[in-house]
Design a protein around this motif. Sequence first.
Motif, PDB file in Angstrom:
ATOM      1  N   LYS A  21      -7.974  10.128  -4.179  1.00  0.00           N
ATOM      2  CA  LYS A  21      -6.605  10.625  -4.360  1.00  0.00           C
ATOM      3  C   LYS A  21      -6.424  11.214  -5.756  1.00  0.00           C
ATOM      4  CE  LYS A  21      -4.452   7.443  -1.083  1.00  0.00           C
ATOM      5  NZ  LYS A  21      -3.554   6.262  -0.951  1.00  0.00           N
TER       6      LYS A  21
ATOM      7  N   LEU B  82      -0.995   7.526  -6.305  1.00  0.00           N
ATOM      8  CA  LEU B  82      -1.665   6.235  -6.110  1.00  0.00           C
ATOM      9  C   LEU B  82      -0.654   5.156  -5.777  1.00  0.00           C
ATOM     10  CD1 LEU B  82      -4.142   5.973  -9.123  1.00  0.00           C
ATOM     11  CD2 LEU B  82      -4.647   6.684  -6.785  1.00  0.00           C
ATOM     12  N   SER B  83      -1.026   4.274  -4.853  1.00  0.00           N
ATOM     13  CA  SER B  83      -0.203   3.085  -4.618  1.00  0.00           C
ATOM     14  C   SER B  83      -0.650   2.004  -5.584  1.00  0.00           C
ATOM     15  CB  SER B  83      -0.364   2.596  -3.174  1.00  0.00           C
ATOM     16  OG  SER B  83      -1.608   1.936  -3.009  1.00  0.00           O
TER      17      SER B  83
ATOM     18  N   ALA C 200       0.824  -1.217   0.000  1.00  0.00           N
ATOM     19  CA  ALA C 200       0.000   0.000   0.000  1.00  0.00           C
ATOM     20  C   ALA C 200       0.859   1.269   0.000  1.00  0.00           C
ATOM     21  CB  ALA C 200      -0.945  -0.004   1.196  1.00  0.00           C
TER      22      ALA C 200
ATOM     23  N   SER D 146      -9.501   1.618  -6.083  1.00  0.00           N
ATOM     24  CA  SER D 146     -10.228   1.719  -4.815  1.00  0.00           C
ATOM     25  C   SER D 146     -10.915   3.084  -4.686  1.00  0.00           C
ATOM     26  CB  SER D 146      -9.263   1.524  -3.643  1.00  0.00           C
ATOM     27  OG  SER D 146      -8.381   2.637  -3.551  1.00  0.00           O
TER      28      SER D 146
ATOM     29  N   ALA E   5     -10.601   5.008  -2.151  1.00  0.00           N
ATOM     30  CA  ALA E   5      -9.542   5.905  -1.678  1.00  0.00           C
ATOM     31  C   ALA E   5      -8.688   6.371  -2.857  1.00  0.00           C
ATOM     32  CB  ALA E   5      -8.675   5.204  -0.632  1.00  0.00           C
ATOM     33  N   GLY E   6      -8.405   5.470  -3.791  1.00  0.00           N
ATOM     34  CA  GLY E   6      -7.636   5.821  -4.981  1.00  0.00           C
ATOM     35  C   GLY E   6      -8.361   6.839  -5.847  1.00  0.00           C
TER      36      GLY E   6
ATOM     37  N   CYS F  82      -1.751  -0.716  -4.734  1.00  0.00           N
ATOM     38  CA  CYS F  82      -2.996  -1.252  -4.158  1.00  0.00           C
ATOM     39  C   CYS F  82      -4.177  -0.352  -4.496  1.00  0.00           C
ATOM     40  CB  CYS F  82      -2.867  -1.432  -2.649  1.00  0.00           C
ATOM     41  SG  CYS F  82      -1.723  -2.742  -2.185  1.00  0.00           S
ATOM     42  N   ASP F  83      -3.989   0.982  -4.392  1.00  0.00           N
ATOM     43  CA  ASP F  83      -5.059   1.914  -4.777  1.00  0.00           C
ATOM     44  C   ASP F  83      -5.484   1.662  -6.215  1.00  0.00           C
ATOM     45  OD1 ASP F  83      -5.048   3.439  -2.360  1.00  0.00           O
ATOM     46  OD2 ASP F  83      -3.438   4.717  -3.129  1.00  0.00           O
TER      47      ASP F  83
END
Length: 162
Positions: free
Chosen positions: A95, A22-23, A12, A89, A91-92, A25-26
Amino acid sequence: MLSSARAWEVLATVPDPEIPVLSVCDLGIVRHVQADDEGVAVTLTPTYSGCPATEAIAADVRAALVEAGAGSVEVQTRLDPPWTTDWISEAGQEKLRRYGIAPPHTLQPAAPRPVRLVPRAVACPRCASKRTTRLSAFGSTACKALYRCEDCREPFDYFKPL
């Protein structure tokens, strides 16, 4: 030894090389993580099969997990099922918005629907206005389109749904 939960935490923090806010994972490209006494195995699905960042991402994933204490790291690339922007995601998506990129519309409906002939309005990530105009089918990368907000007059990228 690194646990699977800890490996996910580490992943992450690994940024996408093209959109570093972004990661991995995102972005939803980490599809599976398995940790045991031998090490960690990670399965990645690139955003598209010819993505030029695939090798760099695999190297970054490997380096981050080794630095976190994984004895060995195996990174596999899986192309099936193909990546979709629906895997980004929530969250992504937020972001992306804060970074100035309009996130993609969702493609996977809960129930079948007719094909859309009229494109949806793309909201400006800066002022949320839906009075926007597409300037180009391609933005800073092939996966984005270039738009301009008619209210705040700012240009922005829209992450195209795939």
